[in-house]
Design an enzyme around this catalytic site. Structure first.
Site, PDB file in Angstrom:
ATOM      1  N   ASP A  40     123.562 101.855  44.409  1.00  0.00           N
ATOM      2  CA  ASP A  40     123.870 102.553  45.950  1.00  0.00           C
ATOM      3  C   ASP A  40     124.547 101.599  46.502  1.00  0.00           C
ATOM      4  OD1 ASP A  40     121.993 100.594  46.148  1.00  0.00           O
ATOM      5  OD2 ASP A  40     120.692 101.646  47.652  1.00  0.00           O
ATOM      6  N   ARG A  99     138.055  85.673  64.531  1.00  0.00           N
ATOM      7  CA  ARG A  99     138.849  85.954  65.521  1.00  0.00           C
ATOM      8  C   ARG A  99     138.275  86.939  66.854  1.00  0.00           C
ATOM      9  NH1 ARG A  99     143.728  88.280  61.930  1.00  0.00           N
ATOM     10  NH2 ARG A  99     142.118  88.482  60.448  1.00  0.00           N
ATOM     11  N   LYS A 196     156.489  83.828  72.826  1.00  0.00           N
ATOM     12  CA  LYS A 196     156.629  85.380  72.603  1.00  0.00           C
ATOM     13  C   LYS A 196     156.106  85.678  74.172  1.00  0.00           C
ATOM     14  CE  LYS A 196     153.748  85.276  69.487  1.00  0.00           C
ATOM     15  NZ  LYS A 196     152.867  85.559  68.023  1.00  0.00           N
ATOM     16  N   ASP A 222     150.484  77.496  60.572  1.00  0.00           N
ATOM     17  CA  ASP A 222     149.429  78.288  61.260  1.00  0.00           C
ATOM     18  C   ASP A 222     148.352  78.137  60.367  1.00  0.00           C
ATOM     19  OD1 ASP A 222     148.701  79.944  63.156  1.00  0.00           O
ATOM     20  OD2 ASP A 222     149.968  81.697  62.796  1.00  0.00           O
ATOM     21  N   ASP A 226     148.023  86.825  58.230  1.00  0.00           N
ATOM     22  CA  ASP A 226     147.260  88.150  58.190  1.00  0.00           C
ATOM     23  C   ASP A 226     148.064  89.171  57.576  1.00  0.00           C
ATOM     24  OD1 ASP A 226     145.487  90.176  58.020  1.00  0.00           O
ATOM     25  OD2 ASP A 226     144.833  89.972  60.286  1.00  0.00           O
TER      26      ASP A 226
END
Length: 327
Positions: A40, A99, A196, A222, A226
Site C-alpha cells: 500500500d 525553505r 533583482k 548559491d 532548484d
C-alpha cells in the site's frame, strides 16, 4: 581512516551511492537493513544486524520524493531506538522543507522546517548533521544538537584546480552576499551582486548588476539550484553586460521540473554541484553539468562526531583545503 568498533552507518533509498562513498572513507561496511515499501506504499524497515549500544548514523537526504525519504529516516530511527542503539545521529546532506522557515507577512502557512525538526526529535534522534542549510537559523528549531557543515572547501578546491583567470564571484541575490563574499575572499577575486527588483506591479523584473563584470569570468555561487529559472536569467543579464563566461557552483542539485533542459539551452557555460542529491540520468548526460563529491568531508565529520572531536576545526582557514576533505 581506520575502522571503529562502535560506529555504524545506515542509509535508505535516497542516495545510497553517497553513503557507500562515505563508508569507504571510514573503512567500514554499510549497515545491513531492508528499507522497502509495503503493497500500500507504507515504508517498511527492518534492521538485519545488531545495533545495541552502537553509535549509529542514518545518512539520507530528504530530496525528491521528499516525503518518502523523510519517512524512511523517521521509521529507521524508530527501529534503531527500539533496538537499543546507543546514539542515533541523522546525517541529512540536503535538508528538505528548509525553505518553509517563516510566516511571511503573517500569512496562514505552516513553518514546516520547525515541524520536521520536531518529528526528528520525536523519532528518537539524538543529533542532526546537515550540509549548507538554506538558512543557518533553522538550527535553532531543533531541541537537539545540530552540526551544519559547509561544502565550501570542496567547491573551493575545484575552483582553484580550474585556474580561472579574470574571475569575479557573483551573488545571485542580496541574501547570498555573505556566502559570495567569503568565496571571493578565499579566491582573492572581485565581487559582484545581482539586485533583482520589480519596479511596479505587472512590470517585468529587472536585474541590476552591482560591480564590474566586463570581460570577466563570472562565478555564481548559491546553496541550491532548484528550477534554474533565476540562474539562467542571471546568466543572460551577466552576458548582456559584458561577461566573457558564466559558471555556477552550488551545493545542492535539486533540479526540479525543466531545470536540466533549461541549463542545457542557457547562457551558462558550466554548472558544478555536489552529490548531496543524486543526479538524474538527464543531468548526468548534460555536458554543462558536473558533479563533485562531498564524501570525504562527510566522512571526516562523522568520524569527528563519533570521536567527540571538534567539527568547527574543519572550517578553519588553515585546513579548509586539507587532503582529508578531498574525494
Amino acid at each position: 581512516m581506520a575502522a571503529y568498533d562502535s560506529l555504524m552507518v545506515f542509509t535508505g533509498n535516497a542516495n545510497p551511492e553517497l553513503a557507500q562513498r562515505v563508508v569507504r572513507h571510514l573503512d567500514i561496511s554499510l549497515g545491513n537493513a531492508s528499507v522497502s515499501k509495503f503493497s500500500d506504499g507504507e515504508v517498511a524497515v527492518e534492521l538485519l544486524e545488531n545495533v545495541r549500544g552502537r553509535d549509529v548514523f542514518i545518512l539520507q537526504p530528504t530530496c525528491a520524493p521528499t516525503n518518502d525519504n523523510l519517512m524512511e529516516i523517521l521509521t529507521m530511527a524508530d527501529a534503531l531506538k527500539r533496538a537499543s542503539a546507543g546514539r542515533i545521529t541523522t546525517a541529512i546532506p540536503y535538508f528538505g522543507y528548509a525553505r518553509q522557515d517563516r510566516r511571511p507577512r503573517s500569512v496562514r502557512v505552516p513553518i514546516s522546517a520547525k515541524l520536521v525538526a520536531n518529528m526528528l526529535y520525536s523519532a528518537g534522534i539524538d543529533r542532526v548533521l546537515t550540509v549548507d542549510l538554506h538558512a543557518d537559523q533553522i538550527q535553532g528549531f531543533f531541541d537537539i544538537p545540530v552540526d551544519n557543515i559547509y561544502a565550501t572547501p570542496i567547491l573551493l578546491n575545484d575552483i582553484k584546480q580550474q585556474r580561472i583567470e579574470n574571475l569575479t564571484v557573483v551573488s545571485p541575490d542580496i541574501g547570498g552576499v555573505v556566502r559570495a563574499r567569503a568565496v571571493a575572499k578565499s579566491l582573492n577575486a572581485d565581487l559582484a551582486i545581482i539586485d533583482k527588483r520589480r519596479p511596479k506591479a505587472n512590470v517585468a523584473e529587472v536585474m541590476n548588476i552591482i560591480g564590474d563584470i566586463q570581460g570577466r569570468t563570472c562565478l555564481i555561487v548559491d546553496d541550491m539550484i532548484d528550477t534554474a529559472n533565476t540562474l539562467c536569467k542571471a546568466a543572460v543579464a551577466l552576458k548582456e553586460r559584458g561577461a566573457e563566461r558564466v559558471l555556477a557552483y552550488a551545493s545542492h542539485a535539486v533540479f526540479s521540473g525543466e531545470a536540466v533542459s533549461r541549463i542545457a539551452s542557457s547562457e551558462i557555460d558550466q554548472v558544478v554541484v555536489t552529490d548531496t542529491i543524486p543526479l538524474s540520468e538527464a543531468a548526468k548526460n548534460c555536458d554543462r553539468i558536473r558533479q563533485v563529491t562531498i564524501a570525504g568531508l562527510l566522512a571526516e565529520t562523522v568520524r569527528r562526531i563519533s570521536n567527540e572531536e571538534s567539527v568547527s576545526y574543519l572550517f578553519n582557514e588553515e585546513v579548509m583545503t586539507g587532503s582529508m576533505l578531498l574525494p
